[in-house]
Design a protein around this motif. Structure first.
Motif, PDB file in Angstrom:
ATOM      1  N   ASP A 139       0.927  -1.259   0.077  1.00 49.23           N
ATOM      2  CA  ASP A 139       0.086   0.026   0.080  1.00 49.23           C
ATOM      3  C   ASP A 139       0.763   1.346   0.029  1.00 49.23           C
ATOM      4  O   ASP A 139       0.602   2.183  -0.630  1.00 49.23           O
ATOM      5  CB  ASP A 139      -0.941   0.049   1.142  1.00 49.23           C
ATOM      6  N   VAL A 158       2.457   1.820  -3.826  1.00 46.88           N
ATOM      7  CA  VAL A 158       1.152   2.224  -4.467  1.00 46.88           C
ATOM      8  C   VAL A 158       0.851   3.604  -4.222  1.00 46.88           C
ATOM      9  O   VAL A 158       0.841   4.338  -5.018  1.00 46.88           O
ATOM     10  CB  VAL A 158       0.091   1.195  -4.362  1.00 46.88           C
ATOM     11  N   ASN A 159       0.909   4.206  -3.064  1.00 47.05           N
ATOM     12  CA  ASN A 159       0.551   5.401  -2.705  1.00 47.05           C
ATOM     13  C   ASN A 159       1.826   6.502  -3.204  1.00 47.05           C
ATOM     14  O   ASN A 159       1.491   7.382  -3.523  1.00 47.05           O
ATOM     15  CB  ASN A 159       0.409   5.594  -1.073  1.00 47.05           C
ATOM     16  N   GLU A 168       1.365   6.423  -6.801  1.00 47.43           N
ATOM     17  CA  GLU A 168       0.267   7.620  -7.149  1.00 47.43           C
ATOM     18  C   GLU A 168       0.667   9.195  -7.241  1.00 47.43           C
ATOM     19  O   GLU A 168       0.243   9.850  -8.048  1.00 47.43           O
ATOM     20  CB  GLU A 168      -0.882   7.388  -6.294  1.00 47.43           C
ATOM     21  N   LEU A 190      -2.975   1.525 -13.136  1.00 45.49           N
ATOM     22  CA  LEU A 190      -2.694   1.594 -11.621  1.00 45.49           C
ATOM     23  C   LEU A 190      -4.182   1.046 -10.985  1.00 45.49           C
ATOM     24  O   LEU A 190      -4.262   0.465 -10.221  1.00 45.49           O
ATOM     25  CB  LEU A 190      -2.301   2.939 -11.313  1.00 45.49           C
ATOM     26  N   ASN A 191      -5.127   1.748 -11.458  1.00 41.04           N
ATOM     27  CA  ASN A 191      -6.612   1.410 -10.927  1.00 41.04           C
ATOM     28  C   ASN A 191      -6.800   0.145 -11.062  1.00 41.04           C
ATOM     29  O   ASN A 191      -7.400  -0.691  -9.997  1.00 41.04           O
ATOM     30  CB  ASN A 191      -7.753   2.283 -11.877  1.00 41.04           C
ATOM     31  N   LYS A 211      -4.878  -1.872  -8.149  1.00 39.16           N
ATOM     32  CA  LYS A 211      -5.243  -1.807  -6.985  1.00 39.16           C
ATOM     33  C   LYS A 211      -6.647  -2.532  -6.846  1.00 39.16           C
ATOM     34  O   LYS A 211      -7.012  -3.101  -5.762  1.00 39.16           O
ATOM     35  CB  LYS A 211      -5.665  -0.127  -6.864  1.00 39.16           C
ATOM     36  N   LYS A 212      -7.430  -2.490  -7.756  1.00 39.00           N
ATOM     37  CA  LYS A 212      -8.837  -3.422  -7.784  1.00 39.00           C
ATOM     38  C   LYS A 212      -8.167  -4.940  -7.641  1.00 39.00           C
ATOM     39  O   LYS A 212      -8.693  -5.592  -6.673  1.00 39.00           O
ATOM     40  CB  LYS A 212      -9.427  -3.213  -9.003  1.00 39.00           C
ATOM     41  N   THR A 220      -6.988  -5.586  -4.044  1.00 39.77           N
ATOM     42  CA  THR A 220      -7.920  -5.592  -3.020  1.00 39.77           C
ATOM     43  C   THR A 220      -8.723  -6.871  -3.223  1.00 39.77           C
ATOM     44  O   THR A 220      -8.833  -7.505  -2.028  1.00 39.77           O
ATOM     45  CB  THR A 220      -9.263  -4.511  -3.342  1.00 39.77           C
ATOM     46  N   THR A 246      -3.624 -10.373 -10.161  1.00 43.66           N
ATOM     47  CA  THR A 246      -2.654  -9.063  -9.860  1.00 43.66           C
ATOM     48  C   THR A 246      -1.373  -9.146 -10.397  1.00 43.66           C
ATOM     49  O   THR A 246      -0.963  -7.991 -10.693  1.00 43.66           O
ATOM     50  CB  THR A 246      -2.433  -9.305  -8.258  1.00 43.66           C
TER      51      THR A 246
END
Length: 223
Positions: free
Chosen positions: A97, A100-101, A104, A116-117, A120-121, A124, A156
């Protein structure tokens, strides 16, 4: 009459020199802008491409370790307890996380944002499946891992791979942009040389004209 003619020529020469000076300043301004753009391209190459690409590989590394933890819980009885596994998994999830942050906040093109979206999905979904597998553990956990878990992990990795590959494409675009700016600086340098030659020619012409006027004046005085 000669004085008026001489003054008129001097004004023309002064105006022409003024125009050349303005052109030189403009070329210098454009050249500085090109150098600034080249510098920005290289900085962006490092901050927005090289570093993020390295960080994305760290995501892959953490995904590998998470899969190892699941393997130990499900297929190596007693090696890692589910409670311990949850702690370890959460540690790797926090690292992912964080990366990824950080990613971004870099400069992203439209396609990168989309990939990237998707990543992230997928992350999750994978985390949800992993939590379910660990809570079930035993035979039920193994069934979920084989039916859903592996697919979630593969999905992923696919999304991550797509995001990593686009780094080189965007990097190549930055290099092409830098080449254009470099070509621009070469053109500006050539123009500066041409202007310098023009100024030199004008100086020679002025000196020659002055000498000619001086000679004519001396002949007039002799007569």
């Amino acid at each position: 009459m000669k004085f008026a003619f001489s003054l008129k020529n001097k004004l023309k020469i002064a105006f022409l020199l003024f125009c050349i000076m303005c052109c030189t300043l403009l070329i210098r301004f454009l050249e500085d802008k090109s150098v600034e753009k080249i510098n920005e391209s290289f900085i962006s190459m490092y901050n927005d491409r090289l570093v993020p690409a390295t960080d994305l590989y760290f995501i892959a590394e953490n995904l590998y370790y998470k899969n190892e933890i699941l393997q130990e819980i499900l297929f190596r009885d007693g090696t890692v307890q589910p409670s311990t596994g949850i702690v370890k998994m959460n540690k790797h999830n926090r690292k992912i996380d964080s990366i990824v942050n950080k990613y971004e906040h870099t400069l992203l093109v439209k396609q990168e944002k989309s990939f990237l979206n998707d990543l992230k999905k997928a992350l999750t979904v994978q985390q949800g499946v992993e939590a379910k597998i660990i809570n079930m553990a035993g035979a039920e956990g193994r069934i979920i891992y084989k039916s859903t878990g592996k697919n979630a992990i593969d999905e992923t990795l696919t999304k991550l791979s797509a995001l990593i590959k686009i780094q080189s494409k965007v990097g190549n675009d930055l290099i092409k942009g830098s080449k254009i700016f470099v070509s621009g600086t070469k053109v500006y340098s050539t123009l500066q040389v041409i202007l310098a030659i023009v100024i030199g020619i004008m100086i020679v012409a002025i000196v020659s004209a002055s000498n000619a006027v001086k000679i004519q004046s001396e002949k007039f005085n002799l007569n």
